[in-house]
Structures are given as C-alpha cells and as structure tokens.
Design an enzyme around this catalytic site. Structure first.
Site, mmCIF file in Angstrom:
data_model
loop_
_atom_site.group_PDB
_atom_site.id
_atom_site.type_symbol
_atom_site.label_atom_id
_atom_site.label_comp_id
_atom_site.label_asym_id
_atom_site.label_seq_id
_atom_site.Cartn_x
_atom_site.Cartn_y
_atom_site.Cartn_z
ATOM 1 N N LYS A 1 0.801 -1.259 -0.155
ATOM 2 C CA LYS A 1 0.137 0.088 0.061
ATOM 3 C C LYS A 1 0.878 1.208 -0.013
ATOM 4 O O LYS A 1 0.586 2.029 -0.769
ATOM 5 C CB LYS A 1 -0.819 0.126 1.247
ATOM 6 C CG LYS A 1 -1.346 1.501 1.680
ATOM 7 C CD LYS A 1 -2.390 1.057 2.870
ATOM 8 C CE LYS A 1 -2.574 2.416 3.629
ATOM 9 N NZ LYS A 1 -1.403 3.345 3.728
ATOM 10 N N ASN A 2 1.892 1.286 1.033
ATOM 11 C CA ASN A 2 2.488 2.657 1.128
ATOM 12 C C ASN A 2 3.349 2.819 -0.050
ATOM 13 O O ASN A 2 4.024 4.007 -0.223
ATOM 14 C CB ASN A 2 3.301 2.759 2.389
ATOM 15 C CG ASN A 2 2.584 2.635 3.687
ATOM 16 O OD1 ASN A 2 1.309 3.114 3.312
ATOM 17 N ND2 ASN A 2 2.756 2.483 4.885
ATOM 18 N N CYS B 1 -5.032 8.051 8.998
ATOM 19 C CA CYS B 1 -5.551 7.796 10.267
ATOM 20 C C CYS B 1 -5.285 8.707 11.418
ATOM 21 O O CYS B 1 -4.043 9.298 11.312
ATOM 22 C CB CYS B 1 -4.676 6.380 10.573
ATOM 23 S SG CYS B 1 -5.286 4.849 9.602
ATOM 24 N N ARG C 1 0.788 14.554 12.787
ATOM 25 C CA ARG C 1 0.999 14.235 11.531
ATOM 26 C C ARG C 1 0.974 15.450 10.809
ATOM 27 O O ARG C 1 0.380 15.980 9.570
ATOM 28 C CB ARG C 1 0.117 13.533 10.739
ATOM 29 C CG ARG C 1 -0.404 12.190 11.712
ATOM 30 C CD ARG C 1 -1.139 11.209 10.587
ATOM 31 N NE ARG C 1 -0.254 10.357 10.042
ATOM 32 C CZ ARG C 1 -0.421 9.295 9.085
ATOM 33 N NH1 ARG C 1 -1.767 9.042 9.296
ATOM 34 N NH2 ARG C 1 0.455 8.574 8.551
ATOM 35 N N ASP D 1 3.931 0.542 12.060
ATOM 36 C CA ASP D 1 2.746 -0.123 11.442
ATOM 37 C C ASP D 1 2.335 -1.559 12.050
ATOM 38 O O ASP D 1 1.095 -2.169 11.806
ATOM 39 C CB ASP D 1 2.735 0.094 10.091
ATOM 40 C CG ASP D 1 2.843 1.391 9.366
ATOM 41 O OD1 ASP D 1 2.375 2.366 10.271
ATOM 42 O OD2 ASP D 1 2.627 1.731 8.326
ATOM 43 N N ARG E 1 -9.100 0.041 3.832
ATOM 44 C CA ARG E 1 -8.276 1.099 3.016
ATOM 45 C C ARG E 1 -6.892 0.346 2.887
ATOM 46 O O ARG E 1 -6.063 0.958 2.020
ATOM 47 C CB ARG E 1 -8.187 2.326 4.035
ATOM 48 C CG ARG E 1 -9.211 3.288 4.120
ATOM 49 C CD ARG E 1 -8.855 4.467 4.846
ATOM 50 N NE ARG E 1 -7.514 4.827 4.606
ATOM 51 C CZ ARG E 1 -6.436 4.975 5.376
ATOM 52 N NH1 ARG E 1 -7.113 5.006 6.667
ATOM 53 N NH2 ARG E 1 -5.156 5.252 5.128
#
Ligand code: UD1
Length: 417
Positions: free
Chosen positions: A22-23, A116, A121, A304, A396
């Site tokens: 995903k990232n 999230c 952030r 993560d 997601r």
C-alpha cells in the site's frame, strides 16, 4: 455500515498470498503523472486508498485503466487544478500530489491530507523541502499552495527521517535544475521502490535506501512498466496471526529481509518460523516468552506493526514492553484488547503487557487501519464471536482480508448493517 464478525479459535492452515505494498503504490500513482507518457504499474493492491487516488487522477484529467492488480496511467491530457478537501482528506497519501504537481507544473494547490488519527501528522518537513527547492508556500486555513518560478536543486536535511517528506521531495526534485541531496532521508523499502520507478522513467536518483539520496534533475520523464513490491506490513500482520492461530501457514510472495526486525522479535519470543526465499511458514506454539520492542524508522521495528504485535504479546509468558516512538496516539487498540481480556497497562509511550492471557469476544471499534488489523488478529485468537465496527479503516489497507482469511480456514464474515 460494514462490520466484521469473527468467531475465533479456528486453526489457520494453507497459503496467504501477499499483495502489493500500500505505502509504495500510493506514492507510485501520483509519481506517474510526472511522465509525459503512459506508465503501467503492476501488483497494485485492491484497496480503497487506491480508488481514492484514482478519483484524484480522474479529476485532474489523467486517464486510468485498471484491471485486477495493474493500472495504466496516461497523464497526457491532464490539467493542474486545485485538489479540494473532498479528495485530499480521504487519505494521507493524497499529499504526494503536492510534490508531483509541483515537480510537473511548478505549482500545486491542495487541502491538508487525511489518513489515520494516530498523531499530529504535520507536513512541515515536506514544505521546508519544497521551499529549499525555490517554492513559495502559502497557507490559508487548511489550503496549501506551493509555487515556484523555477525549481532548483538544493541540499536538504530532514530533522526527522520522514517517509512522506523523503518521497515528496524526490517527486518535486526529479525535474528541478541541478542536484538535490536529501540527508537523513528515510530508508524504507517503499522509498527504494518509488526511486526505482522514477529512474525507470528517466530520472537520475542514487542512494535511495540509504540516509543520503542524490537527485540530478532531468527535463523529461517517459512512461515505463513497474512493479509494486510486496506489502511488508500486510505480510507481518499475517505472520502475527499465524503465530496466534497458524498450522503450517505459508505467507507467500514476500521479501523476508523487509521483515527482519519483526522476525527477530518473533524468534526471540519462540515463534516457529521457516524462512524461504519469498515466503515464510509459521506455526502456532503454546510457550512464547515475553519480549520487548521499540518502534523505529526502517530497518527498526515498524510502527505499523506495533498494534498487531501487541496482540501477540498478550500470549507471551511474563511482562512484555512495547514502546511507540513514531506516533503519539497509536494505542487506541488497547482499551478494546483490555475489553477482550488482555492485561495491558499504558505507561506514557510504553505498553506493559502481562501474559499469557486468554482473549474472549467483545464488540470493538477499528479506530484506525492498523488498530483494526490488531483487532482482527485478537478476534481470530479469541473465544466466541467478536464484532468489529468501522471496518472501512481496515479495507483502506488490507486487500481482500475476508477472502484471504476464509481461504485458510478462518470464520470471518463481512456484514452490512
Ligand atoms: C508513513 C506511512 C505510515 C507509517 C509512517 C512511519 C504512508 C502512506 N504512510 O507515514 O504508514 O506509519 O510512514 O513509518 O507511507 N513528521 C513531522 N513533520 C513532517 C513529516 C513527519 O514532524 O513534515 C513526523 C511525524 O509526525 C512522525 C514522524 O515524523 O512523528 C514520521 O512520519 P512520516 O515518516 O512522515 O510518516 P508518514 O509518511 O506520514
């Protein structure tokens, strides 16, 4: 509203094939607009974050053709437009359009990204990097406009080895005049994957995967074929699930070296792992011992995986300590694990986890993506039927999680209520 209903206690046996990261994919898609021609990206995961990025591409006028696991992106007819809050707040990685549009058009205008709620952030390091390349940054409420007459390569030092800032600065710098160096760059495999993609398009980037990245600007980038690396976080999540409930559970299509820090902690706790060239087979054991881990930038223990790993630690004998150093607000899974029978005390940035404890079913909420993954792991190993709400967070980032787990014998249903 979607919920997951999981009845725990089943032994999971068979093979789980890991999807594209995903990232990595969420950065490759915005990166593709820097080319003047179409690019094809293979091994794209089917997750809703990718759909959200494709919506942004469509809005900008880029053509996309998606088939299972691949995407063709043609940016020929796209236009530079302001990206509204509706698009940007859907995911964190929308911010990669800031670097990509700045690199392509020397101007980008968009609203603060979503993602999230795991900490403050901020994006100050991204903006400082753009400024170092010659861009002016204007902030009006939640709207960010970055604009440059000319982008000129520059030395940039990151105060924190941020994944997002490293990638975003690379995107802005590939077409800048001259040489950019990013010092204290993040070293995650996803960064190497993005740099390789850009180089395949004609960029001149060296040092990705080390703490100093050098980018020599080029005038044009062309289209290319590229493949997303396997998702090390998805793989790590299923390895943890395997340690909780697996019997010869094969986690396939992975790069085991990307999981070194997790593997070493699992081995220290006594997990039975057989490591192949692109797979790991995991077996549940009943005599794990307590270990301590601290999240850190790659190659350290990934933040993560902190939340899913907490669940594993509830099964280890003694007191384990799990310290979170990257995000300030990443313990939201803990109250739910406690409601399922875990013995966890929060002490500042550290969890003290006493084990082993038997987990039982409960009604829980996926507050964020990886908290959701942790609750899935907990529910699979718990007695009874657990209901997880806010499942949208999980979808997601985890491709076909229900199908993958059912395929190895889990009792899991996705229900619409
Ligand atoms: C990425 C990952 C996320 C992972 C994180 C750390 C994506 C889409 N997300 O997030 O899953 O948890 O890396 O491995 O790839 N920081 C600042 N200023 C900035 C940027 C970051 O202070 O401008 C701080 C953050 O608050 C955080 C730390 O740096 O404390 C690391 O953040 P960063 O590596 O940027 O994470 P993301 O790229 O957002």
């Amino acid at each position: 509203m979607k919920i997951l209903e999981i009845t725990g206690g089943n032994t999971l046996e068979g093979t789980i094939r890991i999807s594209g990261a995903k990232n990595s994919a969420v950065a490759l898609i915005p990166a593709s607009i820097l080319a003047d021609e179409e690019s094809t990206i293979l091994n794209i995961p089917e997750i809703t974050d990718i759909d959200a990025l494709c919506d942004i591409l469509g809005y900008l006028g880029a053509e996309t053709k998606k088939s299972s696991e691949s995407i063709i992106i043609n940016p020929k007819n796209m236009k530079n437009k302001e990206i509204s809050d509706i698009y940007s707040r859907k995911l964190r990685a929308s911010y990669y359009f800031m670097g990509a549009l700045l690199g392509k058009y020397k101007k980008a205008s968009m609203y603060f990204p979503g993602g999230c709620s795991i900490g403050a952030r901020p994006i100050d390091l991204h903006l400082k990097g753009f400024e170092a390349l010659g861009a002016k940054v204007k902030v009006k409420g939640n709207k960010y406009t970055v604009e440059a007459k000319n982008l000129v390569g520059a030395p940039i030092y990151l105060d924190i080895a941020s994944v997002g800032a490293t990638i975003n600065i690379m995107l802005a710098a590939v077409k800048a005049k001259g040489i950019t160096t990013i010092d204290n760059a993040a070293k995650e495999p996803e960064i190497v994957n993005v740099a390789t993609f850009l180089n395949n398009m004609g960029a001149r980037i060296t040092g990705a995967g080390t703490s100093t990245i050098k980018i020599r600007g080029v005038e044009h980038l062309h289209g290319c074929f590229h493949e997303v690396i396997p998702d090390r976080i998805e793989a790590g999540t299923y390895l943890i699930i395997g340690a909780l409930c697996g019997k010869n559970l094969k986690i396939d299509n992975i790069i085991p070296e990307h999981l070194d820090s997790l593997i070493s902690k699992m081995k220290e706790a006594g997990v039975d792992l057989k490591i192949g060239s692109d797979y790991i087979v995991v077996n549940k054991k009943n005599d794990y011992k307590a270990v301590s881990a601290k999240t850190a930038v790659y190659p350290g223990f990934p933040t993560d995986l902190q939340q899913p790993f907490t669940v594993f630690l509830t099964k280890c004998k003694g007191t384990s300590h799990m310290t979170e150093t990257i995000w300030e607000n990443r313990f939201m899974h803990v109250p739910y694990l406690i409601s399922m029978g875990a013995d966890i005390e929060v002490n500042g940035d550290t969890l003290n986890i006493k084990g082993p404890t038997d987990l039982h079913s409960s009604e829980v909420v996926a507050t964020d993506l990886r908290a959701g993954a942790a609750l899935v792991a907990a529910a699979l190993s718990a007695k009874g039927t657990t209901k997880i709400t806010n499942v949208e967070h999980i979808l997601r980032g985890y491709e076909k999680i229900v199908e993958k787990l059912k395929g190895v014998g889990a009792k899991i249903e996705s229900l619409e209520i």
